[in-house]
Design a protein around this motif. Structure first.
Motif, PDB file in Angstrom:
ATOM      1  N   LEU A 110       0.860  -1.181   0.000  1.00 19.17           N
ATOM      2  CA  LEU A 110       0.000   0.000   0.000  1.00 19.17           C
ATOM      3  C   LEU A 110       0.900   1.237   0.000  1.00 19.17           C
ATOM      4  CD1 LEU A 110      -2.915   1.194   0.267  1.00 19.17           C
ATOM      5  CD2 LEU A 110      -2.458   1.319   2.726  1.00 19.17           C
ATOM      6  N   VAL A 111       0.743   2.123  -0.991  1.00 19.77           N
ATOM      7  CA  VAL A 111       1.567   3.324  -1.097  1.00 19.77           C
ATOM      8  C   VAL A 111       0.665   4.537  -1.268  1.00 19.77           C
ATOM      9  CG1 VAL A 111       3.522   2.087  -2.095  1.00 19.77           C
ATOM     10  CG2 VAL A 111       1.831   3.110  -3.608  1.00 19.77           C
ATOM     11  N   ALA A 118      -3.747   9.921  -3.943  1.00 17.07           N
ATOM     12  CA  ALA A 118      -4.495   8.666  -3.856  1.00 17.07           C
ATOM     13  C   ALA A 118      -3.651   7.591  -3.188  1.00 17.07           C
ATOM     14  CB  ALA A 118      -4.910   8.196  -5.247  1.00 17.07           C
ATOM     15  N   TYR A 119      -4.339   6.696  -2.467  1.00 19.82           N
ATOM     16  CA  TYR A 119      -3.702   5.466  -1.994  1.00 19.82           C
ATOM     17  C   TYR A 119      -3.797   4.424  -3.104  1.00 19.82           C
ATOM     18  CZ  TYR A 119      -2.883   6.832   2.829  1.00 19.82           C
ATOM     19  OH  TYR A 119      -2.391   7.429   3.959  1.00 19.82           O
ATOM     20  N   GLN A 120      -2.709   3.688  -3.269  1.00 19.78           N
ATOM     21  CA  GLN A 120      -2.675   2.666  -4.309  1.00 19.78           C
ATOM     22  C   GLN A 120      -2.156   1.345  -3.748  1.00 19.78           C
ATOM     23  OE1 GLN A 120      -0.156   4.434  -7.341  1.00 19.78           O
ATOM     24  NE2 GLN A 120      -1.916   5.424  -8.337  1.00 19.78           N
ATOM     25  N   TYR A 121      -2.829   0.262  -4.119  1.00 16.74           N
ATOM     26  CA  TYR A 121      -2.263  -1.067  -3.899  1.00 16.74           C
ATOM     27  C   TYR A 121      -1.412  -1.405  -5.114  1.00 16.74           C
ATOM     28  CZ  TYR A 121      -4.732  -2.377   0.355  1.00 16.74           C
ATOM     29  OH  TYR A 121      -5.166  -2.464   1.654  1.00 16.74           O
ATOM     30  N   PHE A 131      15.592 -12.789 -11.041  1.00 13.92           N
ATOM     31  CA  PHE A 131      14.946 -11.690 -10.335  1.00 13.92           C
ATOM     32  C   PHE A 131      15.076 -10.383 -11.104  1.00 13.92           C
ATOM     33  CE2 PHE A 131      15.477 -14.580  -6.709  1.00 13.92           C
ATOM     34  CZ  PHE A 131      14.189 -14.538  -6.210  1.00 13.92           C
ATOM     35  N   SER A 132      13.932  -9.791 -11.405  1.00 13.25           N
ATOM     36  CA  SER A 132      13.853  -8.466 -12.016  1.00 13.25           C
ATOM     37  C   SER A 132      12.433  -7.962 -11.760  1.00 13.25           C
ATOM     38  CB  SER A 132      14.146  -8.524 -13.521  1.00 13.25           C
ATOM     39  OG  SER A 132      14.031  -7.242 -14.094  1.00 13.25           O
ATOM     40  N   PHE A 133      12.279  -7.087 -10.789  1.00 17.75           N
ATOM     41  CA  PHE A 133      10.940  -6.695 -10.336  1.00 17.75           C
ATOM     42  C   PHE A 133      10.320  -5.628 -11.226  1.00 17.75           C
ATOM     43  CE2 PHE A 133      12.165  -8.834  -6.458  1.00 17.75           C
ATOM     44  CZ  PHE A 133      10.951  -9.327  -5.987  1.00 17.75           C
ATOM     45  N   SER A 134       9.029  -5.816 -11.477  1.00 18.99           N
ATOM     46  CA  SER A 134       8.189  -4.818 -12.121  1.00 18.99           C
ATOM     47  C   SER A 134       7.052  -4.465 -11.171  1.00 18.99           C
ATOM     48  CB  SER A 134       7.619  -5.350 -13.441  1.00 18.99           C
ATOM     49  OG  SER A 134       8.658  -5.731 -14.323  1.00 18.99           O
ATOM     50  N   GLU A 135       6.394  -3.348 -11.444  1.00 20.30           N
ATOM     51  CA  GLU A 135       5.292  -2.907 -10.591  1.00 20.30           C
ATOM     52  C   GLU A 135       4.009  -2.793 -11.398  1.00 20.30           C
ATOM     53  OE1 GLU A 135       6.188   0.651  -8.468  1.00 20.30           O
ATOM     54  OE2 GLU A 135       8.197  -0.018  -7.869  1.00 20.30           O
ATOM     55  N   THR A 136       2.904  -3.238 -10.783  1.00 15.65           N
ATOM     56  CA  THR A 136       1.584  -3.127 -11.388  1.00 15.65           C
ATOM     57  C   THR A 136       0.640  -2.519 -10.366  1.00 15.65           C
ATOM     58  OG1 THR A 136       1.944  -5.079 -12.771  1.00 15.65           O
ATOM     59  CG2 THR A 136      -0.345  -4.387 -12.422  1.00 15.65           C
ATOM     60  N   ILE A 137      -0.102  -1.490 -10.771  1.00 16.44           N
ATOM     61  CA  ILE A 137      -1.086  -0.880  -9.875  1.00 16.44           C
ATOM     62  C   ILE A 137      -2.342  -1.734  -9.884  1.00 16.44           C
ATOM     63  CG2 ILE A 137      -2.517   1.146  -9.425  1.00 16.44           C
ATOM     64  CD1 ILE A 137      -0.342   2.824 -10.742  1.00 16.44           C
ATOM     65  N   LEU A 138      -2.688  -2.258  -8.733  1.00 16.68           N
ATOM     66  CA  LEU A 138      -3.864  -3.113  -8.609  1.00 16.68           C
ATOM     67  C   LEU A 138      -5.123  -2.295  -8.356  1.00 16.68           C
ATOM     68  CD1 LEU A 138      -4.277  -6.244  -8.581  1.00 16.68           C
ATOM     69  CD2 LEU A 138      -4.282  -6.096  -6.086  1.00 16.68           C
ATOM     70  N   TYR A 195      -9.736 -10.723  -5.307  1.00 15.10           N
ATOM     71  CA  TYR A 195      -8.754 -11.118  -6.320  1.00 15.10           C
ATOM     72  C   TYR A 195      -8.310 -12.553  -6.060  1.00 15.10           C
ATOM     73  CZ  TYR A 195      -8.162  -6.077  -7.118  1.00 15.10           C
ATOM     74  OH  TYR A 195      -8.363  -4.741  -7.391  1.00 15.10           O
ATOM     75  N   GLY A 196      -8.013 -13.270  -7.135  1.00 13.05           N
ATOM     76  CA  GLY A 196      -7.286 -14.516  -6.991  1.00 13.05           C
ATOM     77  C   GLY A 196      -5.812 -14.206  -6.807  1.00 13.05           C
ATOM     78  N   THR A 197      -5.033 -15.167  -6.310  1.00 12.31           N
ATOM     79  CA  THR A 197      -3.605 -14.923  -6.161  1.00 12.31           C
ATOM     80  C   THR A 197      -2.858 -15.005  -7.491  1.00 12.31           C
ATOM     81  OG1 THR A 197      -3.456 -17.225  -5.394  1.00 12.31           O
ATOM     82  CG2 THR A 197      -3.327 -15.498  -3.723  1.00 12.31           C
ATOM     83  N   ASP A 198      -3.608 -15.170  -8.601  1.00 12.00           N
ATOM     84  CA  ASP A 198      -3.045 -14.935  -9.935  1.00 12.00           C
ATOM     85  C   ASP A 198      -3.249 -13.479 -10.345  1.00 12.00           C
ATOM     86  OD1 ASP A 198      -5.773 -14.892 -10.272  1.00 12.00           O
ATOM     87  OD2 ASP A 198      -5.834 -16.521 -11.730  1.00 12.00           O
ATOM     88  N   LEU A 199      -3.791 -12.666  -9.405  1.00 18.41           N
ATOM     89  CA  LEU A 199      -4.070 -11.233  -9.558  1.00 18.41           C
ATOM     90  C   LEU A 199      -5.251 -10.931 -10.483  1.00 18.41           C
ATOM     91  CD1 LEU A 199      -0.578  -9.506  -9.578  1.00 18.41           C
ATOM     92  CD2 LEU A 199      -2.049 -10.135  -7.652  1.00 18.41           C
ATOM     93  N   LYS A 200      -5.994 -11.947 -10.868  1.00 18.86           N
ATOM     94  CA  LYS A 200      -7.185 -11.695 -11.671  1.00 18.86           C
ATOM     95  C   LYS A 200      -8.299 -11.167 -10.771  1.00 18.86           C
ATOM     96  CE  LYS A 200      -6.282 -15.196 -15.217  1.00 18.86           C
ATOM     97  NZ  LYS A 200      -6.764 -16.456 -15.860  1.00 18.86           N
ATOM     98  N   PRO A 201      -8.889 -10.004 -11.111  1.00 18.69           N
ATOM     99  CA  PRO A 201     -10.001  -9.486 -10.298  1.00 18.69           C
ATOM    100  C   PRO A 201     -11.250 -10.343 -10.484  1.00 18.69           C
ATOM    101  CG  PRO A 201      -9.656  -8.103 -12.228  1.00 18.69           C
ATOM    102  CD  PRO A 201      -8.539  -9.108 -12.232  1.00 18.69           C
ATOM    103  N   GLN A 202     -11.871 -10.712  -9.375  1.00 16.17           N
ATOM    104  CA  GLN A 202     -13.099 -11.497  -9.433  1.00 16.17           C
ATOM    105  C   GLN A 202     -14.328 -10.593  -9.410  1.00 16.17           C
ATOM    106  OE1 GLN A 202     -12.991 -14.825  -9.994  1.00 16.17           O
ATOM    107  NE2 GLN A 202     -10.776 -14.512 -10.106  1.00 16.17           N
TER     108      GLN A 202
END
Length: 516
Positions: A110-111, A118-121, A131-138, A195-202
């Motif tokens: 949470l940022v 705005a607060y963003q997940y 390892f190479s991290f990317s970021e996605t706004i949920l 959300y599923g832990t595959d990040l798909k919104p239900q």
């Protein structure tokens, strides 16, 4: 090099005198003792990509006062050997959780985005292979910044700070729900996301109509196997209703969400006050277990059971099971005018016959003085005391309830306190840290006392189908000279084993416990 130890020990039957019993079928393997560069750290998550490996993520701290500096990721093979690690140098203040799915590591944060107000997940994700991290706004919610946006303390909620959010994973960690309570102009808004832990919104659901009269502090969730239905259980606090002296200012409610709407079931029988209710989907039925009191002051009198229609939430059966004399004797000996209180739900296990083993812990917070810094300051102390275990049959009747006496208190990382529970078949196992020998406090009672700071002994307590208790020291300080994070285990139910992490200062070690 791994080592394997088996054990034969004398056990204490708390229902009677000291006797000999069969072996407790538990063994353990030790990984190597490794050096570690981060003296100050806490475990964020332990997970497995289902290939025999274990992924452990720690938040490490630096500076003065200590604050997060980054996330250190370790991968162990099936033999508990450290095969790779990675330093993710990202100093996030509100990292919520982490999990592994389809060969990817996800870190949920949470940022606050100042430019967008705005607060963003945000999800930080990387392949475990490279390892190479990317970021996605949920998720993004417009709001002013507040002091404590995470509603992490469900026992002392602050509903008036303008923004409050919480994340809830189901027991299988196949899905998670996010709740957000915020202001939009003069209106109070409450939204629920699954959300599923595959990040798909239900689904996303606007629950704002219900917060006009109540504030919701959810505690436990259950999710259908197809991830289309969410059940959330918690306290609904009345905003405007006048209460008399015999009433509480909240009631427990179960809310059923799906993409089409919501339904609510209230638990408010006259003269009965439920606590720590937990929803459980069992085949096609929905069951609720927890505690109840005859008064509004959380002095518990027994366990409660409800059976509901999983679609309409109509109650088809309910049972109030008072604590037995055996239970009260376990807990208090021969004392009179005693009270059972401060019980917090911890774990539920379904046996092959759909009996329910339900465990909770006596937890409370006190305030004390700390003079270690050279001057007196008031600090909070977190108490993790007795374990309560009860068995309900498939119809909700209580077959027995037992109490395991223990006492622990901490001001810092709670990973070394409390316990991990593991159910197999008709039996339950509890893994706790304790001093060298439990203290005898009566002819039929013993007390496990805090000992992880000096003597990192891990004990296992077994409770069989009849409610008989036995115990043994599983790992002692001659084998593992590091305190074990006994409440942060990774539980692998498919292979009947648990993974524990031991750490002190710049040394670390993994322990695998196998339940045969």
């Amino acid at each position: 090099m791994s080592m394997t130890k088996g054990f034969v020990t004398m056990v204490l039957m708390l229902a009677g005198a000291l006797t000999m019993a069969q072996d407790i079928p538990v063994n353990y393997n030790l990984g190597d003792n490794y050096s570690d560069r981060y003296k100050y750290s806490t475990v964020l998550t332990i997970d497995s990509p289902n290939n025999g490996q274990t992924v452990l993520v720690r938040t490490y701290y630096g500076g003065f006062p200590l604050h997060p500096k980054g996330y250190f990721i370790e991968i162990y093979d099936e033999g508990l050997n450290l095969i790779t690690d990675y330093n993710y140098k990202y100093a996030g203040d509100h990292m919520v959780d982490g999990f592994v799915k389809n060969g990817q590591l996800y870190l949920l944060e949470l940022v606050y985005h100042y430019d967008r107000a705005a607060y963003q997940y945000v999800v930080h994700h990387s392949s475990l292979e490279s390892f190479s991290f990317s970021e996605t706004i949920l998720l993004s919610i417009p709001s002013k910044e507040v002091l404590n946006p995470l509603a992490v303390n469900k026992y002392n909620r602050n509903f008036g700070n303008g923004f409050s959010t919480a994340t809830y994973f189901n027991d299988e960690r196949s899905a998670f729900a996010i709740t957000v309570h915020f202001r939009e102009g003069r209106e109070q808004k409450y939204e629920v996301y699954l959300y599923g832990t595959d990040l798909k919104p239900q689904f996303a659901y606007d629950f704002s109509s219900e917060v006009e009269d109540k504030n919701y502090a959810f505690e436990n969730i259950e999710v259908s196997k197809d991830l289309k239905t969410l059940y959330m259980m918690g306290k609904a606090y009345f905003k405007k209703r006048r209460m008399d002296a015999t009433e509480r200012r909240f009631q427990y409610e179960l809310v059923r969400f799906d993409a089409q709407g919501h339904k609510i079931q209230e638990f408010n029988d006259t003269g009965r006050f439920p606590e720590s209710l937990k929803p459980i989907l069992v085949d096609s039925s929905l069951k609720i277990v927890g505690f109840y009191a005859d008064r509004k002051d959380n002095r518990y009198n027994g366990l409660v059971y409800f059976e509901l229609d999983k679609d309409s939430l109509a109650i088809s059966s309910k049972k109030y099971n008072a604590f037995s004399q055996q239970f009260m004797k376990d807990k208090f000996g021969r004392e009179v005018d005693t009270e059972v209180k401060n019980l917090i739900f911890k774990d539920v296990h379904l046996t092959p016959d759909h009996n329910i083993l339900f465990s909770a812990e006596e937890y409370f917070v006190s305030k004390g003085e700390d003079i270690s810094s050279g001057h007196t300051q008031i600090t909070e102390r977190y108490h993790y005391n007795d374990i309560v275990l009860a068995k309900l049959n498939a119809q909700g009747d209580m077959e027995w309830a037992r109490n395991i006496n223990k006492t622990e208190v901490t001001q810092g990382d709670a990973s070394y306190a409390s316990y991990t529970a593991f159910g197999k078949g008709e039996d339950m196992y509890f893994f706790i840290n304790s001093g060298e020998n439990p203290q005898k406090i009566g002819n039929e009672r013993i007390l496990f006392k805090q000992g992880y700071s000096r003597n990192p002994n891990m004990f296992v307590i077994k409770v069989n189908a009849e409610g008989n208790l036995s115990y043994q020291k599983l790992v002692d300080d001659k084998e593992v000279r590091l305190p074990i994070m006994v409440s942060r285990a990774y539980i692998d139910k498919s292979n009947d084993n648990l993974l524990f992490y031991a750490k002190r200062g710049t040394k670390k070690q993994m322990i695998r416990v196998l339940v045969n």
